[in-house]
Design an enzyme around this catalytic site. Structure first.
Site, short mmCIF file in Angstrom:
data_model
loop_
_atom_site.label_atom_id
_atom_site.label_comp_id
_atom_site.label_asym_id
_atom_site.label_seq_id
_atom_site.Cartn_x
_atom_site.Cartn_y
_atom_site.Cartn_z
N LYS A 113 0.84 -1.20 0.00
CA LYS A 113 0.00 0.00 0.00
C LYS A 113 0.88 1.26 0.00
O LYS A 113 0.45 2.31 -0.46
CB LYS A 113 -0.93 0.02 1.20
C1 LIG Z 1 -4.12 -4.54 -0.35
C2 LIG Z 1 -3.30 -5.76 -0.45
C3 LIG Z 1 -3.50 -6.73 -1.47
C4 LIG Z 1 -4.60 -6.62 -2.49
O1 LIG Z 1 -4.40 -5.60 -3.44
P1 LIG Z 1 -5.62 -5.07 -4.31
O2 LIG Z 1 -5.08 -3.91 -5.06
O3 LIG Z 1 -6.67 -4.66 -3.32
O4 LIG Z 1 -6.06 -6.17 -5.18
C5 LIG Z 1 -2.65 -7.82 -1.50
N1 LIG Z 1 -1.68 -7.99 -0.58
C6 LIG Z 1 -1.47 -7.11 0.42
C7 LIG Z 1 -0.40 -7.37 1.42
C8 LIG Z 1 -2.26 -5.96 0.52
O5 LIG Z 1 -2.05 -5.09 1.53
#
Ligand SMILES: *Cc1c(COP(=O)(O)O)cnc(C)c1O
Length: 495
Positions: A113
């Site tokens: 993120k």
């Molecule tokens: C948010 C997240 C995802 C999923 O990503 P999206 O863009 O929502 O598909 C996968 N792995 C981790 C560790 C995340 O924090």
């Protein structure tokens, strides 16, 4: 470049600054660019020579045409510098054979993120100036742990913005609690609530919809804004690392300019994999987009049958960021394959019945690009164990789901072109379950699991998670769910 809603047939009218400030379209749809800018192979080859911040600024400039290149470069250099992304913003690490891991977790919260949340607040801050907004934005977040921390790190000390995060007092792990309670920055506030995550989320929604609150804030020079994951300002920065990964494949002679590669993405809200699809539409030679899910395999089913049906059991898994039944960004894919009229119709069906089926033509277009695989809990743990045993590579639970999906795809198709597998979190972010999978032993606590994992695997705890217990706790407040609005006013010093 102008933007429009996925659900509207009207021409695009919004600038990038407007949609970054606004988040969601007026009709409830998501914002999309009116056209996809081209990225030529010559441009890609030129980017091979450049640093990650320059690669990012050049790609973002194609979408955010009301920002100058100098503004974007300054923001990218501030966001993706060596002191916050230790070891590089998006390094590519060979797992074995043609499998490359794209590590997206070198940022300040050790999870992917950060790739979006380190840059998006800077883009928002500039958007306020560009749109003539005089007030300060107050970002309110309800979090079950990880997103709140990534948002705090992203918005801290950004001009014209304040952020307040609510979390359920007994609903987050000790590590997550410590991460938030010790948050630094002059414009941040963290508050625990006596309730569960739903209470926190509902409380924030109620505050957002409260006219009297909005008026009070307005009188004091503030307005509410959200750090929502469907904001285009969070999505656009994710296009960059797919281009960057291809540059790194070229530079390492793993393929020649124009050769195709596959990507495999551990998917929740469909943002990350959708960014890869945009990169493909721009001209990046991606062959297949492999959508990896955990036991909540609604997307696997959708990509195999054409029916999206949320009327099903929901599981809490060891890859919690993928525990999701509504993948919001899928709406953007529907828009690009089915157009706005059908998209609006599918979304209406989803709202009323919880399900929709795309027609044969749309399904064919989607499956030309996307395939879906999933890993259950045992497969996920086994994959973590096997990766460490066979390749000496320690991966987190989300990444393990993706590695398993990539292996299933390769086994089924025999496709051996380079495979870029997204790694979305440091193994230390989920140290508990990773330690269990690697050692078959029970850690004493989630905090103790950090050191135990480090000892057992002879790997280092990344800086955002090291020495957590020694950091100064700044936020200890716990309020009842009825008193969340009062806590907001108190933070802003409003009577
Ligand atoms: C948010 C997240 C995802 C999923 O990503 P999206 O863009 O929502 O598909 C996968 N792995 C981790 C560790 C995340 O924090």
């Amino acid at each position: 470049m102008l933007y429009k809603s996925t659900r509207s047939q009207a021409a695009a009218t919004h600038s990038a600054a407007q949609i970054i400030k606004q988040g969601l379209a007026e009709d409830g749809g998501l914002f999309v660019p009116q056209e996809i800018p081209a990225l030529t192979m010559a441009e890609i080859e030129a980017l091979c020579q450049e640093s990650y911040p320059v690669r990012a600024a050049k790609i973002l400039a194609k979408f955010l045409s009301d920002y100058t290149y100098e503004e974007l470069l300054a923001d990218c250099e501030a966001a993706y510098n060596e002191s916050s992304f230790v070891g590089g913003a998006a390094p590519l690490v060979n797992l074995c054979d043609n499998k490359e891991i794209l590590e997206l977790w070198h940022g300040p919260t050790a999870a992917f993120k950060d790739m979006a949340l380190q840059i998006m607040p800077r883009l928002l801050s500039r958007a306020l100036t560009k749109t003539g907004e005089k007030r300060t934005a107050l970002i309110l977040v309800a979090t079950s742990g990880d997103t709140g921390k990534a948002a705090l790190e992203g918005y801290k000390d950004i001009d014209r913005i304040k952020i307040m995060v609510f979390y359920p007092v007994d609903g987050v792990s000790r590590v997550q609690k410590l991460q938030m309670a010790t948050q630094t920055g002059s414009n941040v506030n963290v508050c625990a609530i006596d309730g569960n995550f739903d209470d926190a989320q509902t409380g924030v929604k109620v505050i957002f919809g409260d006219e009297k609150m909005a008026q009070k804030l307005n009188e004091n020079g503030y307005f509410f804004s959200s750090a929502n994951s469907i904001n285009w300002g969070r999505l656009a920065p994710q296009i960059v690392y797919y281009v960057s990964a291809y540059c790194d494949l070229l530079s390492a002679d793993k393929c020649r300019a124009g050769d195709p590669f596959n990507v495999c993405v551990p998917t929740g809200n469909f943002g990350n994999i959708f960014a890869a699809y945009i990169a493909k539409l721009m001209g990046l030679p991606i062959n297949k987009l492999i959508c990896a899910s955990n036991a909540n395999n609604i997307l696997t089913d959708f990509l195999r049958t054409g029916t999206y049906d949320r009327n099903r059991d929901f599981y809490l898994t060891m890859s919690p960021s993928m525990d999701i039944l509504i993948s919001s960004n899928l709406e953007r894919l529907l828009y690009f394959t089915a157009g706005s009229e059908k998209t609006a119709d599918y979304m209406k069906q989803l709202n009323t019945t919880g399900a929709y089926s795309v027609d044969a033509e749309v399904f064919a277009k989607i499956t030309e690009n996307f395939v879906g695989y999933f890993a259950d809990e045992k497969t996920t743990a086994d994959t973590i164990h096997a990766c460490f045993e066979k390749h000496g590579y320690l991966c987190d639970t989300h990444t393990a789901v993706a590695i398993s999906a990539a292996e299933q795809y390769i086994k089924e198709t025999g496709d051996t072109i380079p495979m870029v597998i997204d790694s979305t979190a440091s193994p230390y972010k989920f140290a508990n379950n990773v330690y269990r999978a690697v050692t078959a032993q029970e850690p004493e606590s989630d905090l103790a699991a950090l050191d135990a994992l480090s000892k057992a695997t002879e790997t280092e705890i990344p800086y955002p998670l090291a020495g957590l217990a020694q950091r100064k706790v700044r936020f200890e407040k716990v309020v009842s769910k009825e008193n969340m609005a009062a806590a907001v006013l108190e933070y802003l010093n409003i009577e």
